[in-house]
Design an enzyme around this catalytic site. Structure first.
Site, PDB file in Angstrom:
ATOM      1  N   ASP A  68      38.135  47.556  36.701  1.00  0.00           N
ATOM      2  CA  ASP A  68      36.677  47.572  36.735  1.00  0.00           C
ATOM      3  C   ASP A  68      36.170  48.843  37.397  1.00  0.00           C
ATOM      4  OD1 ASP A  68      37.630  46.787  39.252  1.00  0.00           O
ATOM      5  OD2 ASP A  68      36.957  44.730  39.009  1.00  0.00           O
ATOM      6  N   ASN A 137      34.791  34.174  45.839  1.00  0.00           N
ATOM      7  CA  ASN A 137      34.119  33.232  44.935  1.00  0.00           C
ATOM      8  C   ASN A 137      34.958  32.932  43.692  1.00  0.00           C
ATOM      9  OD1 ASN A 137      33.955  35.594  43.496  1.00  0.00           O
ATOM     10  ND2 ASN A 137      31.740  35.567  43.218  1.00  0.00           N
ATOM     11  N   HIS A 139      36.363  35.223  41.674  1.00  0.00           N
ATOM     12  CA  HIS A 139      36.355  36.217  40.591  1.00  0.00           C
ATOM     13  C   HIS A 139      37.706  36.928  40.478  1.00  0.00           C
ATOM     14  CE1 HIS A 139      34.526  39.717  43.239  1.00  0.00           C
ATOM     15  NE2 HIS A 139      35.842  39.713  43.314  1.00  0.00           N
ATOM     16  N   GLU A 144      32.733  37.135  37.396  1.00  0.00           N
ATOM     17  CA  GLU A 144      32.140  36.261  38.400  1.00  0.00           C
ATOM     18  C   GLU A 144      32.101  34.827  37.866  1.00  0.00           C
ATOM     19  OE1 GLU A 144      31.868  37.601  41.132  1.00  0.00           O
ATOM     20  OE2 GLU A 144      30.792  39.507  41.158  1.00  0.00           O
TER      21      GLU A 144
HETATM   22  C1  F6R Z   1      38.784  45.043  42.362  1.00  0.00           C
HETATM   23  C2  F6R Z   1      38.504  43.745  41.764  1.00  0.00           C
HETATM   24  C3  F6R Z   1      38.173  42.545  42.585  1.00  0.00           C
HETATM   25  C4  F6R Z   1      38.990  42.413  43.879  1.00  0.00           C
HETATM   26  C5  F6R Z   1      38.540  41.196  44.677  1.00  0.00           C
HETATM   27  C6  F6R Z   1      39.246  41.071  46.003  1.00  0.00           C
HETATM   28  O1  F6R Z   1      39.121  45.990  41.376  1.00  0.00           O
HETATM   29  O2  F6R Z   1      38.501  43.647  40.577  1.00  0.00           O
HETATM   30  O3  F6R Z   1      38.351  41.388  41.806  1.00  0.00           O
HETATM   31  O4  F6R Z   1      40.346  42.299  43.567  1.00  0.00           O
HETATM   32  O5  F6R Z   1      37.165  41.270  44.923  1.00  0.00           O
HETATM   33  O6  F6R Z   1      38.852  42.115  46.835  1.00  0.00           O
HETATM   34  P1  F6R Z   1      39.596  42.403  48.205  1.00  0.00           P
HETATM   35  O7  F6R Z   1      40.977  42.767  47.847  1.00  0.00           O
HETATM   36  O8  F6R Z   1      38.856  43.571  48.808  1.00  0.00           O
HETATM   37  O9  F6R Z   1      39.516  41.154  49.007  1.00  0.00           O
END
Ligand code: F6R
Length: 244
Positions: A68, A137, A139, A144
């Site tokens: 992303d 959450n 995702h 989301e």
């Molecule tokens: C990042 C992504 C997100 C993260 C997720 C966890 O490229 O796609 O899905 O993997 O938000 O974030 P952290 O690792 O910062 O807790």
């Protein structure tokens, strides 16, 4: 079924996933890899950098697609995931930057850019290996809650919890971009191998939900349970609420 590994430490989890990637890259040097950003994979990327420095791994023939990218940041903004990946991984390994792909969030037509990213991934033969984190959450990527199992790469609105989690990086939730381009759930599930990392007590509730709650759009991470080769690598803190 998600094969779950609870490692004694986060470092042990990173080492185990990095070891698998070394074996994969030896067998398939042209592997197409999928990368996540965020706090979770930092240790894995450090391990890969150390492996490269020691000559234990080469990504010279590999290529990558990141999950992303935020929409609306300046191309030179250090908080872009492209810049983050260069800092955390690419400048330490031999993956040619020309083969490290990100969604083109600077395009005038973002929907077309998202479709082009999906098409580029398909024409590369799809992902051989993908590392994921999980949002609090549920995702995966920026899919989301509410994202459907057949979603593909597209422009999405970020959830409030996601923007709150990024607030520190941006000096306040109000400065966090509202949109991103993300691979879809179906795009993610198209990867041959998916390795999910989750560490720390803050991830314990979502790890439990991912493993034990009914599969539903309310928690996109539950869709991973339908994948034939998915592993979840945890530390004791993130595993604390999951049943064995
Ligand atoms: C990042 C992504 C997100 C993260 C997720 C966890 O490229 O796609 O899905 O993997 O938000 O974030 P952290 O690792 O910062 O807790």
């Amino acid at each position: 079924m998600i094969r779950t590994h609870v490692h004694p430490t986060r470092d042990a989890a990173d080492a185990s996933v990095a070891a698998e990637l070394r074996v994969l890259l030896r067998a398939e040097p042209r592997a197409v890899l999928g990368f996540a950003t965020g706090n979770t994979p930092i240790g894995l990327y450090r391990t890969l950098a150390a492996d490269r420095a020691a000559g234990r791994v080469s990504l010279a023939l590999a290529s990558s697609f990141n999950l992303d990218e935020y929409v609306g940041l300046d191309p030179e903004d250090p908080r872009r995931f492209g810049a983050w990946m260069r800092e955390q991984l690419f400048r330490h390994v031999d993956l040619p930057l020309a083969r490290a792909r990100f969604p083109d969030v600077d395009a005038v037509d973002l929907d077309a850019a998202a479709r082009a990213y999906e098409a580029a991934l398909a024409s590369a033969g799809g992902l051989d290996w993908l590392v994921l984190g999980i949002g609090r959450n549920g995702h995966v990527g920026f899919n989301e809650p509410g994202s459907s199992v057949d979603s593909r790469t597209r422009v999405v609105e970020l959830a409030e919890t996601t923007r709150a989690d990024a607030a520190r990086t941006f000096g306040g939730a109000e400065n966090v971009p509202r949109r991103a381009i993300t691979m879809g759930v179906a795009t993610i599930l198209g990867a041959k191998r998916i390795r999910v990392l989750a560490f720390g007590a803050a991830k314990a509730a979502i790890v439990r939900a991912c493993l034990h709650e009914p599969v539903s759009e309310r928690c996109p991470a539950t869709f991973l349970r339908g994948h034939p080769d998915v592993e979840l690598h945890l530390d004791p803190e993130s595993a604390a609420l999951a049943s064995p």
